[in-house]
Scaffold this active site. Structure first.
Site, PDB file in Angstrom:
ATOM      1  N   TYR A 241       0.797  -1.221   0.000  1.00  0.00           N
ATOM      2  CA  TYR A 241       0.000   0.000   0.000  1.00  0.00           C
ATOM      3  C   TYR A 241       0.832   1.276   0.000  1.00  0.00           C
ATOM      4  CZ  TYR A 241      -3.755  -3.191   1.344  1.00  0.00           C
ATOM      5  OH  TYR A 241      -4.656  -4.210   1.384  1.00  0.00           O
ATOM      6  N   ILE A 242       2.102   1.188   0.276  1.00  0.00           N
ATOM      7  CA  ILE A 242       2.926   2.395   0.381  1.00  0.00           C
ATOM      8  C   ILE A 242       3.957   2.419  -0.744  1.00  0.00           C
ATOM      9  CG2 ILE A 242       2.602   2.685   2.852  1.00  0.00           C
ATOM     10  CD1 ILE A 242       5.217   1.286   3.347  1.00  0.00           C
TER      11      ILE A 242
END
Length: 874
Positions: free
Chosen positions: A126-127
């Site tokens: 997600y990052i």
């Protein structure tokens, strides 16, 4: 498990003879040392050259492989890094997050966690991340990188990245290896650059850690980051109001969750007392601590430092890989070696660039000769490749004397690769301009090489200018005062005593209540038979029958004086003595006399301020005694040591001793100093002497914001940073102030007394533009006014004003008188008019008196108290 799994006794001999003795010393020596070396060199300890552990180096190398200017999923970076790193993806992902949270080498996008609250980063899918501009600038250069084969032999990876910056100190490092560990604390970006520049200039430098969580740091024992050193870190705690404290910065290694947990545990154990706690932290720390009524904020701050994670101690251990082995080097040495390594890399880059420029100049010159002299025509009639090469070589010979190296076969082959289109459009002037530009670049590089140190200094200055914005020091450096836990702990237990049976403790709730105490207090007791003992607070402790006195014992307390009259032995004489108990062995019984059987105490008092009372002694009737009652004043007796026998009272038997009159303190006023470094009061002669204080004396405090107040001189008090006046308060000494009124836009003068010693007052108006210009506690202060311009011709540009004559003493709330209708450029305090009252002389005499043995009479105290009665209120 079956029976056959266990050998029978008959089989044991056969088995033993079949087994061979295997020595493991060789395996242990080889295998364990191999493992230890691997962990030290390849996992836990950073290299000095680039400041990275292997996993960090491989992450950055992978990110450079993937770099296209856009963000990459961290999961993608992790997968790419696994080509180089022979360990799990979780360790790689954690290492990426740690690098990203330091906000130096990686630009981050998404939820990367919060170092303030301890919240973890989101999952790596997600990052996103990419290399920062700073990393691209100083970390990579394939031309100066030494390469090695990766663990599986498929890829090349850097031995060390060519980092041109003291990265090992900027990022810090922690690691536990086999047999050793490392803990290098992060340092400030700008200070590292300044220190590198100082080193290159041959100057001395000092560097200290700096942390993203800010806080306050004591570096007095840092020891250059080597073994045996330590730093102390504190949260920044401020008093929001009398019932609320606020924490805005926290120590490194903690977060708001762990900090709050430690505060709640201390509260549960009774070390501190709080009402509730709120965590409002987001991008900035804000922890609100609400206090119950009648709890001192200052003492609570000290208690938070003493019993919670609001103060932590960190022991650094500076270990790096240098010259292929772990070495313990101080941070100053690390910076010197890292700076010198940067100079080496810069030199190597310049040498490579010089070679490239000279090579470009060489071929540009050959190309010009080849085309300008039409040597390409000489190859038209050649039938073989070798003949072509030879024809070009022969054609060049007349024109190459000015070249800096010989013409090689590779040079000639490159000439044959020039396209006809390029030859046809060849511009002689442009070619010469290119050669001239190359010659200028070559001279510039040679100049840099000849002045390498200046070039390196310019490199660091460029880094500071380009990337230094927003990287100022966050952690404040200041020495800490030592906090005694017994002085700040909340006394959450009740102490009881059974005097007749001789027990004290916190569990004797049906017995006589003595005082509140804490579980870390020491208790001092005296019994009727003259025994004295100091013991720790416990639920139930036997002291000795017929206890006379129970109290909390304060170590090194010279002001609590014990007065007693005792009989020395069964038929001995009676003596009187005064003494303080400053140190003692815990749980050891001491005698107030000479430890004779039958010793008895007739009179005992404990005096927190050295009071000396008068007592009446009643003797038993006897034919040889003429006077059976007489008075004794303890003030006539000097204070001596605990083991002193004392002065003789009588040789006759005493019936009883009664208190006749309460006494006054016989101790000298206590001298108090203010240490501006730590912003605390002390009695250890550190800082500025404020004066000698009796119990009723107070300190006058005036701040730049216009707050005026008086306080009792308690050593636990915390002080604001904007204090402009701190002195012993003389109640009838006027205070003069000049302030600017924002609403009237004029300067005003007021003279006043502190009217309520328990209340703080703001002496300037509430307008946002109002401010305090100057303050004076002189009796007759003078100021000099400089005007911008004057209307009257006879007026002077400068004017001296006697404030005592300018305005009379008025109330503290009065606005005062306007200083001038003219526009004022500047106001300065000048030498006051000499004026000294008798009470000032008397006060100065008090301050030079000797130690506690000096006695004061009640008449002396009364005469000192009346010294200020005749002061003119004007």
């Amino acid at each position: 498990m079956n029976e056959q799994d266990f050998p029978s006794s008959e089989d044991e001999h056969t088995q033993d003879s079949a087994n061979e003795l295997i020595k493991i010393s060789g395996m242990y020596q080889d295998w364990f040392l191999d493992y230890a070396s691997y962990v030290i060199m390849e996992r836990a300890v950073p290299a000095l050259e680039d400041g990275f552990k292997p996993v960090q180096r491989r992450i950055l190398h992978s990110m450079k492989d993937l770099d296209d200017g856009r963000y990459n999923k961290v999961a993608n970076i992790v997968g790419h890094t696994m080509q180089y790193h022979p360990h799990g993806d979780a360790s790689i992902a954690d290492a990426i997050v740690q690098i990203g949270q330091k906000d130096l080498l990686i630009d981050t996008q998404g939820n990367w966690g919060n170092i303030l609250t301890g919240d973890r980063a989101a999952a790596s899918r997600y990052i996103e991340a990419r290399l920062s501009k700073f990393a691209l600038d100083v970390v990579f250069n394939p031309k100066t990188t030494q390469w090695q084969i990766s663990y599986d032999g498929r890829k090349d990876e850097p031995v060390n990245l060519p980092v041109k910056f003291p990265m090992v100190l900027a990022q810090g490092a922690e690691g536990i290896a086999v047999g050793l560990s490392t803990r290098i604390l992060p340092h400030n970006f700008l200070e590292l650059i300044d220190a590198s520049i100082k080193h290159l200039k041959g100057k001395r430098f000092t560097i200290y850690p700096d942390f993203p969580t800010a806080g306050i740091m004591d570096v007095s024992e840092y020891n250059d980051g080597l073994r045996g050193g330590k730093i102390r870190l504190r949260a920044k705690i401020e008093v929001l109001d009398k019932k609320t404290l606020v924490i805005n910065e926290i120590p490194h290694g903690t977060n708001t969750s762990s900090l709050i947990d430690s505060i709640l545990k201390a509260n549960d154990k009774g070390k501190i007392k709080i009402k509730k706690i709120e965590d409002n932290t987001s991008s900035q720390v804000e922890i609100l601590i609400h206090l119950p009524a009648n709890i001192s904020p200052d003492k609570t701050i000290d208690a938070l430092y003493a019993f919670t994670n609001c103060e932590v101690s960190i022991s650094p251990l500076s270990c790096v890989i240098y010259e292929d082995k772990p070495q313990f080097l101080g941070v100053s040495e690390l910076l010197r070696k890292s700076t010198e390594h940067t100079v080496h890399l810069l030199k190597r880059e310049l040498e490579i660039k010089l070679d490239e420029l000279e090579e470009q100049w060489h071929f540009a010159s050959l190309e010009r000769i080849f085309i300008e002299n039409r040597i390409y025509r000489d190859i038209e009639d050649q039938e073989t490749w070798e003949a072509v090469i030879q024809a070009i070589d022969d054609g060049l010979k007349p024109f190459i004397k000015h070249l800096k190296r010989a013409v090689t076969r590779e040079d000639i082959i490159r000439l044959t690769e020039i396209k006809i289109k390029r030859i046809s459009k060849f511009d002689l002037d442009k070619a010469q301009q290119k050669i001239d530009a190359l010659e200028g670049e070559i001279e510039k590089v040679k100049h840099h090489l000849a002045n390498l140190i200046e070039y390196a200094i310019a490199h660091f200055e460029r880094l500071k200018k380009t990337y230094g914005e927003g990287k100022e020091r966050k952690t404040e450096i200041q020495p800490f005062e030592n906090i005694e836990a017994t002085k700040v702990v909340i006394r959450n237990h009740k102490l009881y005593v059974n005097r007749k049976e001789g027990f004290i403790g916190t569990s004797l709730k049906k017995e006589e209540y003595v005082t509140d105490c804490s579980d870390i207090d020491d208790i001092i007791c005296f019994t009727e038979n003259g025994t004295m003992m100091v013991t720790k607070v416990d639920s139930k402790t036997f002291i000795g029958k017929n206890i006379l006195y129970v109290g909390i014992f304060k170590k090194k307390d010279k002001r609590t004086i014990y007065n007693l009259i005792y009989r020395d032995g069964k038929n001995g004489s009676s003596f009187m003595k005064r003494f303080a108990v400053t140190s003692i062995t815990r749980n050891r019984a001491y005698s107030v006399g000479k430890d004779k059987p039958g010793t008895k105490v007739y009179y005992f008092s404990a005096n927190p301020n050295g009071e000396a009372e008068t007592v009446s002694v009643h003797l038993r009737q006897s034919k040889s005694i003429r006077k059976v009652k007489f008075d004794i004043d303890f003030a006539d007796l000097a204070i001596k040591g605990r083991s002193t026998k004392g002065n003789l009272v009588t040789k006759f038997a005493i019936k009883k001793v009664e208190l006749k009159e309460e006494g006054v303190s016989t101790l000298k006023p206590r001298k108090i100093w203010f240490d501006d470094t730590v912003k605390r009061l002390n009695v250890d002669e550190r800082g500025e002497l404020l004066g000698a204080f009796r119990g009723e004396d107070r300190i006058l405090i005036i701040t730049q914001s216009g707050i005026v107040k008086t306080i009792r001189p308690e050593l636990t008090t915390h002080f604001e940073k904007d204090i402009i006046v701190m002195e012993k308060w003389i109640p009838k000494k006027p205070i003069s102030a000049v302030y600017f009124d924002g609403e009237k836009e004029r300067f005003y003068v007021k003279r006043f007394f502190v009217e309520n010693e328990e209340r703080e007052e703001n002496i300037i108006s509430d307008h946002k533009d109002s401010y305090l210009e100057l303050i004076s506690t002189d009796y007759i202060p003078q100021i000099e006014i400089e005007y911008t311009k004057l209307r009257g011709k006879d007026r002077k540009t400068n004017e001296v004003v006697n404030l005592k004559e300018f305005i009379t003493v008025k109330g503290i709330k009065a606005m005062g008188n306007q200083l001038s209708a003219e526009k004022i450029k500047q106001i300065d305090v000048i030498e006051p008019i000499a004026f000294e009252l008798e009470e000032d002389k008397a006060a100065s005499d008090i301050e030079v008196l000797d130690e506690e043995e000096v006695n004061y009479k009640e008449s002396d105290k009364q005469s000192q108290a009346s010294l200020f009665d005749d002061l003119d209120e004007d």
